[in-house]
Design a protein around this motif. Structure first.
Motif, short mmCIF file in Angstrom:
data_model
loop_
_atom_site.label_atom_id
_atom_site.label_comp_id
_atom_site.label_asym_id
_atom_site.label_seq_id
_atom_site.Cartn_x
_atom_site.Cartn_y
_atom_site.Cartn_z
N ALA A 29 -7.78 -1.06 -9.50
CA ALA A 29 -6.98 -0.09 -8.73
C ALA A 29 -7.44 1.32 -9.10
O ALA A 29 -6.82 1.98 -9.93
CB ALA A 29 -5.51 -0.27 -9.03
N LYS A 32 -5.24 5.12 -9.73
CA LYS A 32 -3.82 4.77 -9.66
C LYS A 32 -2.96 5.89 -10.25
O LYS A 32 -1.96 6.29 -9.65
CB LYS A 32 -3.57 3.46 -10.41
CG LYS A 32 -2.16 2.97 -10.33
CD LYS A 32 -2.00 1.62 -11.00
CE LYS A 32 -0.61 1.10 -10.86
NZ LYS A 32 -0.47 -0.23 -11.42
N GLU A 87 3.29 1.09 -5.89
CA GLU A 87 2.16 1.31 -6.78
C GLU A 87 2.43 0.71 -8.16
O GLU A 87 1.53 0.21 -8.81
CB GLU A 87 1.90 2.82 -6.90
CG GLU A 87 0.63 3.17 -7.59
CD GLU A 87 -0.59 2.95 -6.70
OE1 GLU A 87 -1.62 2.55 -7.26
OE2 GLU A 87 -0.52 3.19 -5.51
N SER A 90 1.80 -3.22 -8.37
CA SER A 90 0.42 -3.74 -8.43
C SER A 90 -0.32 -3.32 -9.66
O SER A 90 0.05 -2.64 -10.50
CB SER A 90 -0.36 -3.26 -7.22
OG SER A 90 -0.40 -1.85 -7.16
#
Length: 90
Positions: A29, A32, A87, A90
């Motif tokens: 990710a 992030k 957010e 995940s």
């Protein structure tokens, strides 16, 4: 001097496991933390705007323009909270 793209087990063992896990999460990710910062910043901006327009509504000044602006600011805050929570999952 033929270097393979995959690291050998020796070079992988030299990497700190905590740092390796952090790098692996960043690869999964990217940016992030950067995105979360913007969610918080835009949410705070929307909250401040909502307070301003709520004060205008409470004072009875320009209710016809303050009400849609207040609704927009509340919508921005709700959107940013939802994106931040998404957010975090995940």
């Amino acid at each position: 001097m033929n270097k393979s793209p995959n690291p050998s087990p020796q070079s992988r063992s030299k990497l700190d496991p905590e740092k390796y896990a952090r790098l692996k999460a960043e690869a999964k990710a990217p940016y992030k933390g950067f995105r979360q910062f913007f969610y918080v910043a835009f949410g705070a901006s929307g909250f401040i705007g909502a307070v301003v327009f709520l004060a205008q509504l409470a004072a009875g000044r320009d209710v016809s323009t303050a009400l849609p602006n207040f609704a927009l600011q509340v919508g921005v805050v709700v959107l940013m909270v939802c994106l931040f929570k998404l957010e975090k999952k995940s």
